[in-house]
Design a protein around this motif. Structure first.
Motif, PDB file in Angstrom:
ATOM      1  N   SER A   1       0.810  -1.222   0.000  1.00 43.69           N
ATOM      2  CA  SER A   1       0.000   0.000   0.000  1.00 43.69           C
ATOM      3  C   SER A   1       0.842   1.271   0.000  1.00 43.69           C
TER       4      SER A   1
ATOM      5  N   THR B   1      -3.610   4.693  -2.310  1.00 42.57           N
ATOM      6  CA  THR B   1      -3.749   4.955  -0.875  1.00 42.57           C
ATOM      7  C   THR B   1      -3.187   6.334  -0.531  1.00 42.57           C
ATOM      8  N   GLU B   2      -3.437   6.768   0.688  1.00 40.57           N
ATOM      9  CA  GLU B   2      -2.859   8.043   1.164  1.00 40.57           C
ATOM     10  C   GLU B   2      -1.332   7.982   1.123  1.00 40.57           C
TER      11      GLU B   2
ATOM     12  N   THR C   1      -3.635  -2.469  -6.019  1.00 46.67           N
ATOM     13  CA  THR C   1      -4.503  -1.943  -4.957  1.00 46.67           C
ATOM     14  C   THR C   1      -5.001  -0.575  -5.402  1.00 46.67           C
TER      15      THR C   1
END
Length: 229
Positions: A153, A201-202, A198
């Motif tokens: 991530s 994400t941040e 994925t």
């Protein structure tokens, strides 16, 4: 009081040094594995078939070498044998995510008969792998598990090569797959990276923000791509 405090900081420093040296060791092991897989791509029968597949997908030999693309043999322990021969320990190879522990005892190679994409950090160090099945094995794409140095991530494929391009264009383009990144770079679009299967994400955005505040998502126009966007 001062002595206790000093002892505490010494202990903390020792722990940090230990985890740093462990992280360095895991990076070294991943580098050795990447080099082994890359050699197999150019020096084995299975590797030749894999190179032919890459060429059909429009990837040049120069690009294969730039991205250190590799091939993992259809074997339960060829990587294990190779890296044990080089002096690494089974426990270290498991910690690097390259071996899987069997239920009873022993280990086997995580990646078998796959096209191997080394995943590097911003500094260009190999921290993990993405692997595409070359037969009907599932899952089609397999990543290294989470380790001390690898977190899916917060990893962007191609970020080491894309960093200058992102800065120069003041724009990062995020695509879905390894091959999309490789072919884009080969054709001169050097500000392209991919998230590893994925959603963004941040942490991913945090990495990109260090280089630019402009981000374009160029994901597949299917349900998964629309969801991610």
């Amino acid at each position: 009081g001062v002595n206790v405090e000093m002892a505490y900081f010494d202990q903390l420093r020792a722990q940090l040094d230990e985890s740093k040296s462990e992280a360095d060791k895991l990076r070294e092991i991943n580098e050795a594995a990447a080099e082994h897989y890359h050699n197999l791509l150019f020096r084995s029968a299975g590797g030749q078939r894999t190179r032919e597949y890459l060429i059909r997908r429009g990837v040049s030999e120069k690009t294969m070498r730039q991205f250190l693309i590799g091939y993992s043999q259809d074997s339960w322990d060829s990587l294990r044998q190779e890296l044990l021969k080089r002096g690494y320990h089974e426990s270290e190879l498991t910690a690097a995510g390259l071996l899987v522990e069997k239920e009873k005892e022993g280990t086997y190679d995580r990646f078998r008969n796959r096209l191997m994409f080394p995943i590097r950090d911003m500094a260009g160090r190999v921290v993990g792998f993405g692997a595409r099945a070359l037969d009907d094995s599932l899952p089609k794409y397999l990543n290294s598990p989470q380790t001390l140095i690898f977190d899916k991530s917060s990893s962007l494929y191609g970020i080491d090569f894309a960093r200058p391009g992102i800065r120069k264009e003041n724009l990062a383009v995020v695509v879905e797959g390894y091959m999309d990144v490789i072919v884009a770079h080969q054709h001169g679009f050097t500000n392209v990276v991919a998230s590893l299967g994925t959603a963004l994400t941040e942490k991913h955005v945090g990495i990109v923000k260090k280089l630019t505040n402009r981000l374009v998502l160029a994901l597949d126009a299917d349900a998964a791509g629309e969801m991610a966007t």
